[in-house]
Design an enzyme around this catalytic site. Structure first.
Site, PDB file in Angstrom:
ATOM      1  N   ASN A  45      -0.494  20.875  -1.485  1.00  0.00           N
ATOM      2  CA  ASN A  45      -1.781  20.921  -0.768  1.00  0.00           C
ATOM      3  C   ASN A  45      -1.930  22.105   0.179  1.00  0.00           C
ATOM      4  OD1 ASN A  45      -2.936  18.465  -1.900  1.00  0.00           O
ATOM      5  ND2 ASN A  45      -1.349  17.393  -0.746  1.00  0.00           N
ATOM      6  N   ASN A 102       7.621  25.463   4.266  1.00  0.00           N
ATOM      7  CA  ASN A 102       6.784  24.351   4.725  1.00  0.00           C
ATOM      8  C   ASN A 102       6.656  23.430   3.515  1.00  0.00           C
ATOM      9  OD1 ASN A 102       4.875  22.512   5.445  1.00  0.00           O
ATOM     10  ND2 ASN A 102       3.451  24.018   6.312  1.00  0.00           N
ATOM     11  N   GLU A 147      12.527  25.566   8.694  1.00  0.00           N
ATOM     12  CA  GLU A 147      11.451  24.640   8.315  1.00  0.00           C
ATOM     13  C   GLU A 147      10.250  24.886   9.224  1.00  0.00           C
ATOM     14  OE1 GLU A 147      12.656  20.601   8.929  1.00  0.00           O
ATOM     15  OE2 GLU A 147      10.704  19.784   8.362  1.00  0.00           O
ATOM     16  N   HIS A 163       6.120  23.815  10.124  1.00  0.00           N
ATOM     17  CA  HIS A 163       4.924  22.979   9.950  1.00  0.00           C
ATOM     18  C   HIS A 163       3.825  23.511  10.845  1.00  0.00           C
ATOM     19  CE1 HIS A 163       7.106  20.086   7.587  1.00  0.00           C
ATOM     20  NE2 HIS A 163       8.090  20.216   8.450  1.00  0.00           N
TER      21      HIS A 163
HETATM   22  C1  DQA Z   1       2.498  19.804   7.131  1.00  0.00           C
HETATM   23  C2  DQA Z   1       2.721  18.400   7.709  1.00  0.00           C
HETATM   24  C3  DQA Z   1       2.913  17.381   6.594  1.00  0.00           C
HETATM   25  O1  DQA Z   1       3.099  16.082   7.142  1.00  0.00           O
HETATM   26  C4  DQA Z   1       1.681  17.344   5.696  1.00  0.00           C
HETATM   27  O2  DQA Z   1       1.902  16.460   4.618  1.00  0.00           O
HETATM   28  C5  DQA Z   1       1.291  18.688   5.195  1.00  0.00           C
HETATM   29  C6  DQA Z   1       1.348  19.826   6.140  1.00  0.00           C
HETATM   30  C7  DQA Z   1       2.188  20.838   8.234  1.00  0.00           C
HETATM   31  O3  DQA Z   1       2.282  22.032   7.945  1.00  0.00           O
HETATM   32  O4  DQA Z   1       1.824  20.464   9.355  1.00  0.00           O
HETATM   33  O5  DQA Z   1       0.847  18.862   4.079  1.00  0.00           O
HETATM   34  O6  DQA Z   1       3.698  20.214   6.481  1.00  0.00           O
END
Ligand code: DQA
Length: 145
Positions: free
Chosen positions: A10, A73, A97, A99
């Site tokens: 996504n 990510n 990692e 986010h």
């Molecule tokens: C994410 C956080 C995840 O929980 C979520 O499913 C995402 C984006 C972030 O970049 O904040 O798709 O990895």
């Protein structure tokens, strides 16, 4: 030095997803900023995004041997992607990692990451700039190791 920058499910829709969580930049715009930063740092980067866990594992298997580190990510795979975790472990490369959102201040199921304990560190909640910080730190980490 060559670093892999991987985005999971996504994240190809960044810019269209909830902007209050993930910001307004598209993935291509974030990658452009990373390309400029990599040029300044004089390092090579390779991007990969997939909505499929197995494709990310395939990418890791094909590219880890000729790379020095990974910024990832994993999107929602963060919270349950055990084959992704195994693929990252098998790469034997240092991992950062990233986010965009702060996964620790959201729903409880997002608080747990299956890759954080095998990563050098985790950057959360700093939006697209988290990737830039990750790039700078990973270069420093590898240079000084
Ligand atoms: C994410 C956080 C995840 O929980 C979520 O499913 C995402 C984006 C972030 O970049 O904040 O798709 O990895």
């Amino acid at each position: 030095m060559k670093l892999l920058i991987i985005n999971g499910p996504n994240l190809n829709l960044l810019g269209k997803r909830d902007r209050s969580l993930y910001g307004s930049l598209g993935l291509d715009e974030i990658e452009n900023k990373l390309n400029s930063e990599a040029e300044k740092l004089k390092i090579n980067i390779e991007f990969f995004q997939s909505n499929h866990e197995g494709n990310i594992v395939d990418f890791l298997q094909s590219n880890s041997l000729n790379s020095d580190g990974i910024i990832i990510n994993p999107g929602a795979l963060t919270h349950y992607g055990i084959s992704l975790r195994d693929g990252l472990l098998d790469s034997k490369l240092p991992i950062i990692e990233v986010h965009l959102s702060n996964i620790h201040s959201r729903e409880e199921f997002r608080n747990r990451s299956v890759v954080s304990d095998i990563s050098v560190g985790q950057i959360v909640g700093l939006g697209w700039q988290g990737y830039i910080y990750a790039l700078n730190f990973l270069k420093y980490y590898i240079d000084t190791k």
